[in-house]
Design a protein around this motif. Structure first.
Motif, short mmCIF file in Angstrom:
data_model
loop_
_atom_site.label_atom_id
_atom_site.label_comp_id
_atom_site.label_asym_id
_atom_site.label_seq_id
_atom_site.Cartn_x
_atom_site.Cartn_y
_atom_site.Cartn_z
N GLY A 308 -27.16 -2.76 17.90
CA GLY A 308 -28.48 -3.51 18.27
C GLY A 308 -29.29 -2.58 19.13
N ARG A 309 -28.88 -1.24 19.33
CA ARG A 309 -29.34 -0.62 20.45
C ARG A 309 -30.91 -0.09 19.95
N VAL A 310 -31.78 0.00 20.87
CA VAL A 310 -33.18 0.35 20.74
C VAL A 310 -33.09 1.99 20.10
N THR A 311 -32.39 2.72 20.91
CA THR A 311 -32.40 4.09 20.54
C THR A 311 -30.99 4.57 19.96
N GLY A 312 -30.16 3.72 19.41
CA GLY A 312 -28.59 4.15 18.76
C GLY A 312 -27.90 4.98 19.83
N ILE A 313 -27.52 6.04 19.15
CA ILE A 313 -26.74 7.23 19.93
C ILE A 313 -27.75 8.42 20.14
N VAL A 314 -27.71 8.75 21.37
CA VAL A 314 -28.73 9.94 21.73
C VAL A 314 -28.10 11.13 22.03
N SER A 315 -26.81 11.00 22.27
CA SER A 315 -25.86 12.09 22.63
C SER A 315 -25.73 13.02 21.38
N ARG A 316 -25.88 14.19 21.41
CA ARG A 316 -25.78 14.92 20.14
C ARG A 316 -24.26 14.98 19.66
N GLY A 317 -23.50 15.15 20.72
CA GLY A 317 -21.99 15.28 20.47
C GLY A 317 -21.47 13.73 20.00
N GLY A 318 -22.07 12.86 20.56
CA GLY A 318 -21.53 11.46 20.41
C GLY A 318 -21.97 11.16 18.82
N SER A 319 -23.16 11.44 18.49
CA SER A 319 -23.57 11.16 16.97
C SER A 319 -22.90 11.91 16.03
N ILE A 320 -22.52 13.24 16.22
CA ILE A 320 -21.63 13.88 15.45
C ILE A 320 -20.20 13.40 15.33
N ILE A 321 -19.53 13.00 16.49
CA ILE A 321 -18.24 12.57 16.16
C ILE A 321 -18.36 10.91 15.68
N ALA A 322 -19.51 10.16 16.05
CA ALA A 322 -19.69 9.05 15.36
C ALA A 322 -19.73 8.84 13.69
N ASN A 323 -20.48 10.05 13.24
CA ASN A 323 -20.72 10.27 11.88
C ASN A 323 -19.28 10.78 11.19
N TRP A 324 -18.57 11.66 11.99
CA TRP A 324 -17.38 12.21 11.62
C TRP A 324 -16.19 11.28 11.19
N MET A 325 -16.22 10.12 12.44
CA MET A 325 -15.27 9.08 12.25
C MET A 325 -15.61 8.09 11.12
N THR A 326 -16.92 8.04 10.97
CA THR A 326 -17.30 6.97 9.62
C THR A 326 -17.03 7.59 8.51
N VAL A 327 -17.40 8.89 8.37
CA VAL A 327 -17.24 9.60 7.03
C VAL A 327 -15.72 9.71 6.56
N HIS A 328 -14.68 9.89 7.71
CA HIS A 328 -13.41 10.13 7.56
C HIS A 328 -12.70 8.88 7.59
N GLY A 329 -13.26 7.73 8.03
CA GLY A 329 -12.54 6.58 8.17
C GLY A 329 -11.45 6.68 9.22
N ALA A 330 -11.58 7.64 10.38
CA ALA A 330 -10.51 7.99 11.26
C ALA A 330 -11.00 7.82 12.61
N GLU A 331 -10.01 7.89 13.42
CA GLU A 331 -10.31 7.90 14.90
C GLU A 331 -10.70 9.18 15.46
N ASN A 332 -11.74 9.02 16.58
CA ASN A 332 -12.06 10.39 16.86
C ASN A 332 -11.07 11.56 17.23
N LEU A 333 -11.25 12.67 16.73
CA LEU A 333 -10.14 13.49 16.60
C LEU A 333 -10.12 14.13 18.17
N PHE A 334 -10.75 14.28 18.79
CA PHE A 334 -10.94 14.47 20.28
C PHE A 334 -9.92 13.54 21.16
N TYR A 335 -10.07 12.27 20.72
CA TYR A 335 -9.41 11.52 21.44
C TYR A 335 -7.62 11.53 20.94
N THR A 336 -7.65 11.46 19.55
CA THR A 336 -6.06 11.62 18.98
C THR A 336 -5.60 13.03 19.39
N ARG A 337 -6.38 14.21 19.58
CA ARG A 337 -5.84 15.10 19.98
C ARG A 337 -5.93 15.74 21.46
#
Lengths: 562, 562
Positions: A308-337
């Motif tokens: 519901g955000r007005v501007t979604g994710i505005v961090s480059r790194g955040g948006s990349i890892i968000a997409n990575w998680m969505t594409v892979h259906g996996a938890e954030n690899l930086f968190y797991t690693r």
């Protein structure tokens, strides 16, 4: 390419203050002032003023910095003498070795090769590890002296001793970023009980800017007062660009390794793997990057909170890892690693700056559930990094209206165990593109007063384009203002000495002293000269001869003296 | 001389919103937005956004403003209809009559002559007097509508009704500056429960600047958002310069009458008399100045309190009156004559801005005994002015470090009976000449959030030279940022509508909408264009195509939608 670079400041002398524990020379700048001459001809000397100096060897008249050779390796001896690291026979990163072997890159390669160092197996070599063992390193003594400027000379009481520095680092409340492979950097410290620091961002993108220009920006940042420098390059030749920057930068350098990792897979987020990221971390550790922004706190569970955000994710790194998680259906690899990441960082003494991938990009999104959920994970990760002796910075917003700034600082303190807060602004309104160095300096001053240890600059081009050299200057000066205002408000020992000296110069019509003590002497002089129409040593164009309040005050005081 | 002046804003329509009580048309600017088009081609309309408009008839395409004729006399009819004022057969000020009779001034004289109005004997004609009698004037309804913008349309709850405006004015908590001889001005209000206002200073000095240039600066101030304008001229032809400014300025105009009075005695402070000052007040009242800064609170007893200051007295007016008191061995004539002054002001509905002659000129002097002693006298004088139905503003500092800002606001509230506070900055550090629009915007945002009703801008040239047109722009925009940030933080009804609309435009890559909603659309567009290297409708040079966080968020949302 311009090879030799110099930084000069008017009426300034480069000083090196000696240590008491270690043989060190702490760089400072001493601004000499002229005498005050009263109406009756009485002469009073004005003491010179020490100012914090981020310009490194560039401002030392005894040193000629040739950027094709890089800066002197100040800390090499300190590091070697500790005997807990070893020089490697080759670079550990595959990618790095491939780049070195690629002769097509010779033309843009930094000409001097240095082999990397790494901790001996099983030895903890971070400043945090030393601090916990009760050791005061040369780096720690350096920052203690650096933070105090001339407090001892002036008899100003200070809490900042080498032992205090050590204890703050040991507790995680301060970070001294000092990669053993960046011995060119002069030690500095980031923590709420020290001077507020500012970070500047430079870096090319796929669309602009060459190596020369980036090195030039780095030097400008150091000239105007940048305390650390992030290279956010995302275009071609990131490895080579960074080598030039690190070898020529006397302040700690940070990066977001994810950016380079993604370039390695041609921007295809789905192709990003742990192996590529890991190799990138090692590559950058061995090059000398002092801290990494890692977006390890953004979890899958947080994504619906941004819907519901007005501007979604505005961090480059955040948006990349968000997409990575969505594409892979996996938890954030930086968190797991994250533990593996910390193991790597610890071997080079690289600090981690826990990225706020969900920072608000508009005041409407400030302090929302997404932001706060991620912050709480950053707190968990802080404790893990500390297990490895890795220093932690916590990144913060972003866009936050003034009445919500305090809650950010409180939440960070409550969740992140005292790790230093490092914020981007915050911008206090969204309506001023083209002036966001100002909207954000307002928020930065407030949050720094509240305890934020480092503020990341924003330039006038934010939201619009990449900054050029003049934007770097405008951004750095705006943030030096915010940081200094916070130092004064926090009562940092001696912070107000410079204000008072400048104001006395102003009152005495010692124009040059006034400018020489200012954050940007060149700009002040330029404006002053443009406004001069004749000789006006005791008034200025603002008021004209009949209306100079300070002149009238002098007359009044002379009158009272008679 | 350029005669016809126009102000344009991109995608903006000049609107006039009608009143419910009176036949009035309240000027506003409506920014039209483009549609949002989703990846699947779905089109969503975006509602236009009303913004507060200080540009007056200059931005009305139906009006051609010729500055040799002046603006339309919007309020003439309202004033005449009240039947409590009379048009005089000639100007009451001797000085004014002498200037009019001097044919050598014909070349620089404003071409159109208007005879002045004055209250009929014994009738109270100030907005404050009306408010106390329970009357809602057209001026009061005008500001109520103006402050709300499109709150009604958007269903945003508001406390600001015409009756609320009336009650705030009656209580002295708000001032509606509206000299009956400045009918060109569009009504606006200054009070802590309304939008934070900004004042800009222009004016020549003995050393620079012609009439053309000053009128140009006045128009620029209105274009960028200045709410009131002070003409601080101190050079030649102050009377004629001011006439040009007042006749062409759609916002209230303030002055420091002392400056002109002193020019009349060739800058010899000792020669300044009540008679000359009185005649100057009447001259300016009849010309249409809406508020006067009068340094009536600085008493002889306060002077010793400034002896130990780092920067003495930095207010021009303060230093002049301090010298006058010392030379004459007499109490401040503005203090001793304050009732007579109020009698004059009341007959034209001129408000008084009680000057802080002892404001600190360095952070070292902030909140000292001298400053606080004067503030307490301003409180006494407030009650006297109110006896005469004269609106009061209380001027405040100056140079104040962040941790001492709160105490200023508290002291003003405690001492000055709720009269609106009107501060110059404050600057939160002294060390940034050339950037004092920034040092002061930081302080201004904070103090405005705390309740200061109007903030007086500072330009980059402060302490160095008189501002030029570009400095006016930089100063106004910095202060619009500070004021708006405070409005948002205070929760002013509807203040965040503009931020949210702009941020939505940003997220949608509706670049033009983003710029059109910004405080300085021209600057934003200029920076954006400089950073464009090709067609980049869905990303920008900052991040390049692979790294646009917002683009990635859109992909993420599209993905979630599937």
């Amino acid at each position: 390419m311009k090879r030799v670079h110099k930084i000069t400041y008017p009426s300034s002398e480069k000083m090196y203050v000696g240590g008491k524990i270690h043989e060190i020379g702490v760089a400072m700048r001493r601004v000499a002032l002229t005498d005050t001459v009263s109406a009756t001809g009485e002469v009073t000397k004005n003491a010179s003023v020490m100012v914090y100096d981020t310009s490194g060897p560039y401002s030392d008249p005894a040193v000629e910095v040739d950027i094709t050779r890089g800066l002197g390796r100040l800390r090499s001896e300190w590091i070697e003498r500790r005997g807990d690291t070893e020089q490697l026979g080759e670079f550990s990163s595959e990618y790095c070795r491939a780049r070195l072997a690629d002769s097509s890159l010779d033309a843009i390669r930094f000409p001097v090769a240095n082999l990397p160092r790494r901790a001996r197996e099983g030895v903890a070599i971070t400043q945090m590890a030393y601090a916990r063992r009760g050791i005061v390193t040369p780096e720690m003594e350096y920052v203690a002296i650096r933070e105090n400027l001339q407090n001892e000379e002036l008899g100003i009481e200070t809490h900042i001793t080498p032992e205090f520095v050590r204890d703050e680092i040991a507790a995680g409340r301060a970070v001294l970023p000092a990669n053993i492979n960046h011995p060119e950097a002069e030690p500095m410290i980031i923590g709420s009980k020290f001077l507020v620091k500012i970070n500047t961002n430079i870096g090319n993108s796929a669309l602009s800017s060459g190596i020369d220009e980036e090195v030039e920006k780095a030097i400008r940042s150091c000239k105007w007062g940048g305390d650390t420098l992030m290279d956010l390059s995302t275009g071609d030749n990131i490895h080579e660009t960074r080598e030039w920057i690190v070898r020529n930068t006397p302040v700690p350098v940070g990066t977001v390794p994810l950016y380079q990792a993604l370039e390695k897979v041609d921007g295809r987020i789905a192709d990003l793997t742990w192996e590529i990221y890991r190799d990138t971390l090692i590559e950058q550790c061995e090059q000398g990057v002092d801290y990494f922004t890692i977006h390890a706190g953004l979890l899958r569970a947080h994504l619906p909170l941004t819907a519901g955000r007005v501007t979604g994710i505005v961090s480059r790194g955040g948006s990349i890892i968000a997409n990575w998680m969505t594409v892979h259906g996996a938890e954030n690899l930086f968190y797991t690693r994250f533990r593996e990441i910390c193991e790597i960082l610890a071997r080079y003494d690289v600090a981690v700056s826990l990225g706020d991938g969900l920072r608000p990009g508009s005041i409407a999104d400030a302090n929302d559930a997404a932001q706060m959920a991620e912050l709480s994970v950053l707190g968990e990760l802080t404790l893990i990094a500390w297990e490895y002796g890795v220093g932690v910075l916590i990144e913060g917003p972003g866009h936050v209206p003034m009445h919500k700034i305090g809650a950010n600082m409180e939440a960070e303190l409550a969740q992140c165990h005292g790790a230093p807060f490092y914020t981007l602004g915050p911008l206090v309104t969204d309506i001023a593109p083209g002036y966001d160095h100002i909207t954000s300096a307002i928020g930065a001053a407030q949050i720094a007063w509240g305890g934020t240890a480092m503020i990341c600059y924003v330039t006038p081009k934010e939201h619009l384009a990449l900054p050029d050299g003049e934007d770097v200057r405008a951004g750095v000066v705006a943030y030096k203002i915010a940081a200094h205002a916070a130092d004064v408000a926090k009562g940092h020992p001696g912070a107000q000495v410079r204000d008072d000296a400048l104001s006395r110069a102003r009152f005495d019509f010692r124009w040059r002293d006034q400018f020489n003590l200012s954050l940007d002497p060149e700009r002040a002089l330029e404006y002053y000269k443009a406004g001069r129409l004749g000789d006006e040593s005791d008034h200025c164009t603002m008021c004209g001869p009949n209306f100079c309040a300070m002149k009238l005050t002098h007359q009044l005081r002379d009158c009272a003296a008679e």
